[in-house]
Design an enzyme around this catalytic site. Structure first.
Site, PDB file in Angstrom:
ATOM      1  N   LYS A 105       0.858  -1.191   0.000  1.00 46.69           N
ATOM      2  CA  LYS A 105       0.000   0.000   0.000  1.00 46.69           C
ATOM      3  C   LYS A 105       0.896   1.244   0.000  1.00 46.69           C
ATOM      4  O   LYS A 105       1.651   1.461   0.931  1.00 46.69           O
ATOM      5  CB  LYS A 105      -0.893   0.009   1.238  1.00 46.69           C
ATOM      6  CG  LYS A 105      -1.986  -1.045   1.164  1.00 46.69           C
ATOM      7  CD  LYS A 105      -3.029  -0.845   2.232  1.00 46.69           C
ATOM      8  CE  LYS A 105      -4.112  -1.894   2.126  1.00 46.69           C
ATOM      9  NZ  LYS A 105      -4.961  -1.744   0.921  1.00 46.69           N
TER      10      LYS A 105
ATOM     11  N   ARG B 130     -10.502 -11.286   0.341  1.00 49.22           N
ATOM     12  CA  ARG B 130     -11.334 -12.276  -0.353  1.00 49.22           C
ATOM     13  C   ARG B 130     -10.685 -13.656  -0.351  1.00 49.22           C
ATOM     14  O   ARG B 130     -11.371 -14.673  -0.398  1.00 49.22           O
ATOM     15  CB  ARG B 130     -11.638 -11.784  -1.776  1.00 49.22           C
ATOM     16  CG  ARG B 130     -10.402 -11.600  -2.625  1.00 49.22           C
ATOM     17  CD  ARG B 130     -10.681 -10.789  -3.878  1.00 49.22           C
ATOM     18  NE  ARG B 130     -10.778  -9.356  -3.611  1.00 49.22           N
ATOM     19  CZ  ARG B 130     -11.027  -8.443  -4.543  1.00 49.22           C
ATOM     20  NH1 ARG B 130     -11.206  -8.803  -5.797  1.00 49.22           N
ATOM     21  NH2 ARG B 130     -11.086  -7.169  -4.212  1.00 49.22           N
TER      22      ARG B 130
HETATM   23  N1  BES Z   1      -8.426  -3.789   3.264  1.00 53.35           N
HETATM   24  C1  BES Z   1      -8.430  -3.320   1.944  1.00 53.35           C
HETATM   25  C2  BES Z   1      -9.677  -2.504   1.599  1.00 53.35           C
HETATM   26  C3  BES Z   1      -9.756  -1.138   2.192  1.00 53.35           C
HETATM   27  C4  BES Z   1      -9.182  -0.063   1.554  1.00 53.35           C
HETATM   28  C5  BES Z   1     -10.457  -0.902   3.358  1.00 53.35           C
HETATM   29  C6  BES Z   1      -9.297   1.208   2.065  1.00 53.35           C
HETATM   30  C7  BES Z   1     -10.580   0.371   3.864  1.00 53.35           C
HETATM   31  C8  BES Z   1      -9.994   1.436   3.218  1.00 53.35           C
HETATM   32  C9  BES Z   1      -8.387  -4.494   0.971  1.00 53.35           C
HETATM   33  O1  BES Z   1      -7.665  -5.588   1.381  1.00 53.35           O
HETATM   34  C10 BES Z   1      -7.718  -3.994  -0.265  1.00 53.35           C
HETATM   35  O2  BES Z   1      -6.579  -3.668  -0.192  1.00 53.35           O
HETATM   36  N2  BES Z   1      -8.450  -3.941  -1.361  1.00 53.35           N
HETATM   37  C11 BES Z   1      -7.935  -3.468  -2.588  1.00 53.35           C
HETATM   38  C12 BES Z   1      -8.425  -4.379  -3.649  1.00 53.35           C
HETATM   39  C13 BES Z   1      -7.801  -4.138  -4.986  1.00 53.35           C
HETATM   40  C14 BES Z   1      -6.354  -4.533  -4.965  1.00 53.35           C
HETATM   41  C15 BES Z   1      -8.556  -4.940  -6.001  1.00 53.35           C
HETATM   42  C16 BES Z   1      -8.447  -2.034  -2.804  1.00 53.35           C
HETATM   43  O3  BES Z   1      -9.618  -1.779  -2.473  1.00 53.35           O
HETATM   44  O4  BES Z   1      -7.679  -1.205  -3.232  1.00 53.35           O
HETATM   45 MN    MN Z   2      -5.597  -5.405   0.925  1.00 53.55          MN
END
Ligand code: BES
Ligand code: MN
Ligand code: ZN
Length: 496
Positions: free
Chosen positions: A269, A345
């Site tokens: 991230k 997921r």
């Molecule tokens: N935990 C995150 C989702 C999230 C993002 C929650 C921001 C709260 C605030 C999840 O694991 C994630 O990183 N999702 C990605 C998915 C993408 C790579 C398809 C996302 O939402 O960017």
């Molecule tokens: Mn994630």
């Protein structure tokens, strides 16, 4: 906080803070009644504050009276437009206005404008939840002064005191969820989540099974286990069960995403991705644990409730999953991990296979699954995906009664093609547009199609930067009240 009903009228009640819900234009004449009681004239003061009883207005006045040290007026808007949620917001406003004062808070509202049992329950919940303050991590806890007693005033039938008995169990569940979410990732680890489940099982007589890494390996949970390959924390697959005293005619499974930290993995991230907030990525597990805490105390009849959390951390080291790895879930589905940050997921996939094997009447999962859902619905509304209209209705009803925002989103089958992989059965990540829909479609692949299933994306609602209504800034405990309402409604259906 001690909560009681009192038959005292505002004109006679004595205590610390007297809070009155005033409908627009004060049709009930409470303002003149207070002028008379305290021998003051309020007209100019209210004029200065432009207080007219509109929704969201409030005004407080120090009275320096030995029988009542302050008066709080809370605008309710037009009397005929009152709904249950108005009592929740008014309770929260009264609580905020009474902060820094000890003793008792007397709350008087036009309870009979809606179902009075619901009105007093939600107002009492709101007072307690709005006053909550988390001091666990300060070396010197900041003294949080607030009234220790809440008295709900008005001619209220004594039978309402039984409705109030649900306030503590529900608030305790919400507070547990808030505390689990707010705690940092070096405190709430997968083992710590399993320990909280164990403590709850001991204290409330629930059954607990924790699958260790080797147990998960034996079940072929290659999707879940791929996520924690790069972490020093042991994964824990937590299965907590509530069994009612009599026969159960329904069985439901609550599944929560339990990433105690999500770095993103090798798809780290970066930028605006808020890596420092990713302790809240176990918000789904906190909601289902909190709901179990409430359910264990409320003991609804006729419904057996299973809670599943496949908990781990998404971290990086030389053993971590590579972007591009192909893994196999416990139902045999092969997954190409084209993005290691779509890890929630992967953990839910194996949990949903396990949930399906329990042959329940319904499965509901809660997960901080996608940033896309936050973009779509913001931080006050969770996304709901389900192919089952009756499950959608019952969850929407439960959320409405809980005062929690939810919005049904499309399970658009055509987007399934976005998850096609050249080599494996599925990729874990589709294109960016519609990202929370493809996430839901991915999960669907792991649920037995005959079982009604709903997915709730709480990525936005798990946390509130500024606070809102009865939620102080920080972890909201979103989902607990909706789940408790929904589970208890299953009981009513089961008994008829
Ligand atoms: N935990 C995150 C989702 C999230 C993002 C929650 C921001 C709260 C605030 C999840 O694991 C994630 O990183 N999702 C990605 C998915 C993408 C790579 C398809 C996302 O939402 O960017
Ligand atoms: Mn994630
Ligand atoms: Zn995540």
């Amino acid at each position: 906080m001690q909560i009681s009903l009192s038959s005292a009228q505002p004109k006679a009640w004595s205590g610390t803070v007297l809070a009155l819900g005033i409908a627009e234009g004060d049709p009930n004449g409470w303002i003149p009644a207070m002028e008379e009681r305290f021998s003051i004239s309020l007209g100019d003061w209210l004029e200065q504050r432009k207080f007219q009883g509109k929704n969201g207005e409030s005004a407080s006045l120090q009275l320096l009276n030995p029988d009542c040290s302050s008066l709080v007026l809370i605008g309710l808007g037009p009397l005929e437009a009152l709904e249950v949620n108005s009592f929740r917001l008014a309770g929260a406003a009264a609580a905020r206005a009474s902060k820094d004062q000890t003793g008792s808070l007397g709350l008087f509202m036009p309870w009979n404008a809606v179902d009075p049992a619901q009105a007093v329950t939600v107002a009492a919940q709101a007072v307690r939840l709005a006053l909550y303050s988390d001091q666990r991590f300060r070396s010197k806890p900041e003294p949080s002064l607030h009234p220790e007693r809440l008295e709900l005033l008005g001619p209220l039938p004594n039978t309402l005191s039984s409705a109030l008995e649900a306030v503590h169990p529900i608030c305790a569940g919400v507070e547990l969820a808030r505390e689990l979410v707010a705690a940092p990732p070096n405190s709430v680890t997968p083992s710590a989540l399993a320990d909280s489940a164990a403590q709850m099982a001991r204290e409330h007589g629930l059954d607990l099974k924790v699958l260790e890494r080797s147990d998960c390996e034996a079940k072929g949970m290659g999707s879940f286990l791929s996520v924690c390959q790069g972490s020093d924390m042991e994964p824990k697959f937590i299965h907590l069960t509530y069994r009612p005293s009599g026969p159960a005619t329904k069985r439901v499974v609550l599944v929560g995403k339990g990433l105690t930290f999500d770095s993103g993995g090798y798809n780290l991230k970066v930028g605006a991705a808020q890596i420092d907030m990713m302790k809240f990525d176990m918000g789904g597990s906190a909601a289902v644990l909190g709901a179990m805490r409430s359910i264990a105390e409320l003991r609804p009849k006729g419904v057996e409730v299973h809670m599943l959390v496949a908990s781990c951390e998404n971290m990086i080291n030389g053993s971590a999953v590579h972007p591009g790895d192909i893994v196999t879930a416990s139902n045999g589905t092969t997954i190409e991990i084209n993005n290691t940050d779509a890890e929630g997921r992967l953990t839910l996939a194996d949990a949903l296979v396990y949930a399906s094997d329990l042959e329940p009447d319904a499965i509901v999962d809660l997960a901080t699954l996608t940033g896309a859902c936050v973009i779509a619905l913001g931080d006050e509304i969770a996304g709901l995906w389900t192919g089952d209209d009756s499950l959608a209705n019952s969850l929407e009803g439960a959320a409405k009664d809980a005062g929690e925002g939810i919005w049904r989103m499309p399970m658009h089958q055509a987007y399934r093609k976005g998850l096609k992989s050249l080599l494996a059965d599925l990729k874990n990540t589709g294109p960016r547009p519609g990202g929370s829909i493809t996430a839901a479609l991915f999960l669907k692949e792991f649920v037995k199609s005959s079982i009604p299933w709903a997915h709730i994306d709480i990525a936005g609602t798990v946390w509130s930067d500024k606070g809102r209504g009865m939620d102080p800034a920080g972890a909201t405990g979103y989902g607990v009240r909706t789940l408790v309402n929904w589970v208890c409604a299953q009981t009513q259906q089961a008994e008829t």
